[in-house]
Design an enzyme around this catalytic site. Structure first.
Site, PDB file in Angstrom:
ATOM      1  N   GLU A 234       2.787  -2.189  -4.370  1.00  0.00           N
ATOM      2  CA  GLU A 234       3.647  -1.040  -4.660  1.00  0.00           C
ATOM      3  C   GLU A 234       5.074  -1.546  -4.795  1.00  0.00           C
ATOM      4  O   GLU A 234       5.548  -1.785  -5.894  1.00  0.00           O
ATOM      5  CB  GLU A 234       3.502   0.014  -3.559  1.00  0.00           C
ATOM      6  CG  GLU A 234       4.022   1.377  -3.957  1.00  0.00           C
ATOM      7  CD  GLU A 234       3.520   2.464  -3.014  1.00  0.00           C
ATOM      8  OE1 GLU A 234       4.082   3.559  -3.082  1.00  0.00           O
ATOM      9  OE2 GLU A 234       2.593   2.210  -2.213  1.00  0.00           O
TER      10      GLU A 234
ATOM     11  N   GLU B 154       5.486   2.999   8.460  1.00  0.00           N
ATOM     12  CA  GLU B 154       5.388   4.106   7.501  1.00  0.00           C
ATOM     13  C   GLU B 154       4.906   5.385   8.168  1.00  0.00           C
ATOM     14  O   GLU B 154       5.350   6.481   7.826  1.00  0.00           O
ATOM     15  CB  GLU B 154       4.438   3.713   6.376  1.00  0.00           C
ATOM     16  CG  GLU B 154       4.282   4.757   5.287  1.00  0.00           C
ATOM     17  CD  GLU B 154       3.470   4.252   4.106  1.00  0.00           C
ATOM     18  OE1 GLU B 154       3.504   4.899   3.046  1.00  0.00           O
ATOM     19  OE2 GLU B 154       2.796   3.203   4.236  1.00  0.00           O
TER      20      GLU B 154
END
Length: 895
Positions: free
Chosen positions: A457, A740
């Site tokens: 990502e 996260e």
């Protein structure tokens, strides 16, 4: 008196950067003066400052936060400048001579784009050219870019210390080129220029979730001009064309996600030196750059190896794996010594965590994150060129000898930004939390503010950027970093009818105009367009970023207005896709990504915020009609939210932590409603066992909303929770960066999942802004941004015996901190920089009880004492009039 931190466009002696409009800044230190009497800026064409191009004269109005230079820049020209300051105590100083040098600006390129002639576009090339120097070199510059990534060599030596050039940007809108001073690299007679090319952001597999194999181009390509000026007044230009030669390089494969394969047996000795017989090399062919944007002077601060760390251990796992533990989740790569027989292949794999004591990388998803090196038999130090990794652990395979930590160095790579802020407390876990947030910022500030640096990502997600920008600007001088990022944002946005994408750059050629998950147009994420420029201005006082981004800011609010009109929702933005309170814990699906707070409410609140920021920006820039228009729009949206979501008695119809927080922090609720909203938030927290349930939108403002509304004890209680979910839970689980998810790692040490689970994701590190602003008390003031005026309002708490913060602001060092003495007295210490003014609020204080007020202006302000401070250092001691209580469940409100 000393004048320090002299910068042009917030960069120290910038070479080849965009300088369409140049502003200079400086800091005054070590002076008995408190105020500036006058300042003077001179710009010259020579370092002796004799050929003056502009002289401001001594002027009391000159502002060290930003002085715009009223000169027209010529291409490829170095300008020199000094700042002189006189203080109110009669002392004065003149800075060292500083400089900035323009690049080509709009000068036509003599060079042509070239590419290797091969049909196999995966072959990584060496590219070279020999040329003569027809005299004594006075000055030489290389203006160069290469796609995907490039390294420049002159006469066998690497030029500069930048890595991963030409960086990451919206290549279909603009292509940055770099400028290098190669004067000392050239020699009399024959010289050679060599370039290595690898995959990167423009070429190779890169894009959201790793699905885009060729974001902008399929070809390795290069353009370079070398401008040489001789002492005899003559000059030469060496330019890329079909006379440049190409050969396969030792880089067999490379990519941001997958890593690099390097075969040292394929090296060609002297490939970038003069005298090499390159008769067997093939001629480059011209490359058509259609589809790429215009070559443009750079904006990206350099990406460099900014730190080096050593491994803390070599681990042998239960499976017999050899694994290095760096002791820190980091971004960059390993530099290592190798002495293996020719043909030996060593492999280094990278991961963030061990599982069951074994090496693990499944949460990196499709990113191989590997470095393969095939030895040529020589002993040497080795490191990759065209990739980077996010890792704490590195699995070593193929090494035939014993592994020693002495043979490995962790190269920590990020954009070259000054770290300006720091926090220290009496609690080592709190100190570790601060360091975790700072490390996650460093690790994710690699030219683009990425969400994560390790999996397939590594994109510039705008939501993460928006919520963390306030913290980022306390920690680092991130102004030039955000100037570049917001430039990309506007270039993308201008092609999307004002919509702001979810990721910048988008790495897609189809430009969306309607909102969606990957398209954009979602609150908080797209409000990056307004929030980030305003935060950068608030922290620096430099209006330039507001002027650059004002069309973008307006275009975003106008897009939302058109969308609401089209959807028939009036002043409420209640239709369309929203990320909402991403990863909050109160969503409809346990463990799901969507939070429980009404998306229409959140989107409308951000619509109100962004229109308000446009109004404020218009006022700063002198656009009075816009200021009135968008100010009225913001207030109308606020009233519409109140009408829709609040009862006539002031009760918010939504019962989520984030809903209450936004009502308070975004100034949505009418003043008379705020006590009710605060009480209901406290009730909600009590029902949630005084644990947070907020996601990306609510978390940055949760403790700030509580503290700013008179409940610091509740904020501290949330902050000091050590079980899940909390900030300190992950610290106690051994985290060295921000996770996260609140439960990225479970109490048993296992990952909670692999689909979307980064251990290096700075969004929840936004709590650090509360630590700066509320715990330690350092706040910029909108009316005099850049810390020209400062609000110091520390909030002590009994969980700590001391807390202190310092920030090297645009005005200079600002410090604020507090400590309890052995007899429970409170000592508050503060420092204000030269030519600034601070208002310090001493909490739970009575005017008559405070030592240290002699000669200062002070007055009682409720339960605090307000003290006006000029530049200087101060210390105040007193017995607090009330105890700084920790959380007490039977007492409301909590103070």
């Amino acid at each position: 008196m000393r004048i320090t931190s002299c910068k042009t466009n917030h960069l120290t002696n910038p070479l080849g950067f965009q300088t369409n409009e140049a502003s200079v800044t400086w800091i005054v230190e070590d002076t008995p003066s408190q105020r500036q009497k006058s300042a003077r800026v001179q710009v010259a064409a020579d370092p002796a400052m004799q050929d003056i191009l502009w002289d401001s004269g001594a002027d009391a109005r000159l502002d060290s936060r930003a002085v715009t230079l009223p000169i027209t820049m010529a291409p490829r020209t170095r300008y020199y400048w000094t700042a002189a300051v006189e203080g109110d105590a009669g002392d004065s100083a003149v800075s060292d001579v500083n400089w900035f040098e323009t690049a080509k600006i709009d000068e036509p390129w003599a060079a042509q784009w070239i590419t290797p002639p091969w049909t196999d576009l995966s072959i990584h090339p060496y590219v070279r050219k020999e040329f003569g120097a027809a005299g004594v070199v006075k000055r030489a510059r290389a203006y160069i870019t290469g796609l995907g990534l490039y390294e420049l060599y002159i006469n066998g030596r690497r030029v500069g210390d930048e890595t991963l050039t030409p960086n990451c940007n919206s290549y279909d809108s603009w292509v940055q080129y770099q400028t290098f001073d190669i004067t000392d690299a050239l020699q009399a007679g024959v010289n050679a220029c060599g370039v290595m090319l690898g995959n990167g952001w423009a070429k190779g597999r890169f894009g959201t979730f790793g699905k885009n194999n060729t974001p902008y181009t399929n070809n390795f390509s290069l353009i370079c001009e070398i401008h040489i000026e001789y002492e005899n007044g003559l000059s030469d230009i060496i330019r890329t064309d079909e006379s440049w030669r190409c050969h396969r390089s030792p880089v067999v494969d490379s990519g941001i996600y997958d890593g690099e394969v390097y075969d040292a047996r394929l090296e060609i000795k002297g490939w970038s030196e003069p005298g090499l017989d390159d008769g067997q090399w093939e001629a480059a062919r011209l490359f058509d750059p259609s589809g790429l944007g215009k070559l443009t002077d750079r904006l990206s601060p350099p990406v460099k190896v900014m730190r080096e760390i050593k491994p803390v251990a070599v681990i042998t796992t239960p499976a017999g794996e050899t694994v290095l533990d760096m002791g820190q989740n980091m971004v960059g790569w390993l530099r290592f010594r190798i002495n293996e027989p020719r043909g030996t292949r060593v492999t280094i794999s990278h991961g963030e965590i061990l599982q069951h004591g074994l090496f693990y990388r499944d949460n990196l998803r499709g990113a191989k994150a590997q470095f393969d090196y095939i030895a040529d038999g020589a002993e040497r130090w080795v490191e990759p060129r065209f990739t980077f990794y996010g890792f704490r652990y590195a699995k070593l395979e193929g090494f035939t000898g014993a592994v020693s930590t002495d043979d490995f160095v962790g190269c920590v790579v990020y954009s070259a930004l000054d770290t300006i802020g720091g926090i220290e407390t009496s609690d080592p876990n709190v100190n570790q939390l601060f360091q975790n947030a700072l490390w996650s910022q460093m690790d994710n500030f690699l030219d683009v503010p990425t969400d994560c640096p390790q999996r397939d990502e590594r994109m510039g997600w705008t939501g993460d950027t928006e919520v963390f920008s306030g913290t980022a600007l306390f920690n680092m001088d991130a102004y030039p970093f955000y100037v570049k990022f917001m430039h990309d944002l506007w270039l993308e946005q201008a092609q999307c009818e004002g919509l702001v994408a979810s990721t910048i750059p988008t790495f897609r050629r189809d430009k969306p105009t309607e909102g969606g998950f990957m398209q954009g147009g979602a609150c908080s994420w797209s409000d990056c367009a307004t929030v980030v420029p305003w935060e950068a201005y608030l922290h620096t006082g430099d209006q330039a970023i507001l002027a650059r981004q004002y069309p973008s800011m307006k275009a975003w609010v106008d897009w939302v207005t058109r969308t609401c009109q089209k959807d028939g929702t009036g002043l409420l933005w209640s239709k369309g896709f929203q990320f909402g309170d991403w990863l909050a814990l109160d969503g409809p699906v346990e463990g799901g990504v969507f939070g429980g707070t009404d998306n229409g409410y959140l989107a409308s609140a951000y619509y109100r915020l962004s229109s308000l920021l446009v109004s404020k920006t218009a006022a700063v820039l002198g656009f009075d009609e816009d200021a009135k228009q968008y100010g009225a729009l913001s207030e109308s949206i606020r009233k519409a939210i109140v009408d829709e979501y609040f009862t006539p008695t002031g009760r918010l119809a939504l019962n989520n932590q984030t809903a209450y927080v936004i009502a308070l922090h975004f100034q949505i609720a009418d003043d008379w409603m705020r006590p009710r909203v605060l009480a209901d938030l406290l009730d909600r927290l009590a029902k949630d066992n005084m644990h947070l349930k907020t996601g990306f939108i609510g978390t940055p403002y949760l403790c700030r909303a509580l503290t700013d509304n008179g409940c610091p004890g509740a904020a501290y209680r949330l902050f000091f929770n050590t079980d899940y979910p909390s900030w300190l839970y992950e610290v106690l689980m051994g985290a060295t960066t921000i996770w996260e998810r609140w439960n990225s790692v479970l109490p048993n040490g296992l990952l909670s999942g692999t689909d979307m689970n980064s251990l290096n994701h700075y969004a929840y590190g936004s709590i650090v802004e509360w630590m700066y602003r509320n715990m330690c008390g350092i706040n910029p003031v909108e009316e005099a941004p850049g810390f020209k005026k400062i609000r110091l309002a520390p909030q002590p708490n009994g969980e700590l015996t001391f807390a202190r913060a310092s920030v090297r602001t645009a005005m200079g060092i600002v410090r604020c901190g507090w400590r309890f003495t052995d007899n429970s007295a409170l000592v508050v210490e503060a420092e204000a920089p030269f030519d600034a003014e601070a208002e310090l609020y001493l909490p739970h204080a009575r005017l008559e009880d405070i030592d240290g007020l002699d000669g200062l202006s002070a007055e009682q302000a409720g339960e605090s004492v307000r003290v006006t401070l000029a530049a200087g250092r101060y210390s105040f001691t007193y017995m607090p009039s009330k105890t700084f209580e920790t959380y007490q469940p039977d007492k409301r409100p909590w103070h």
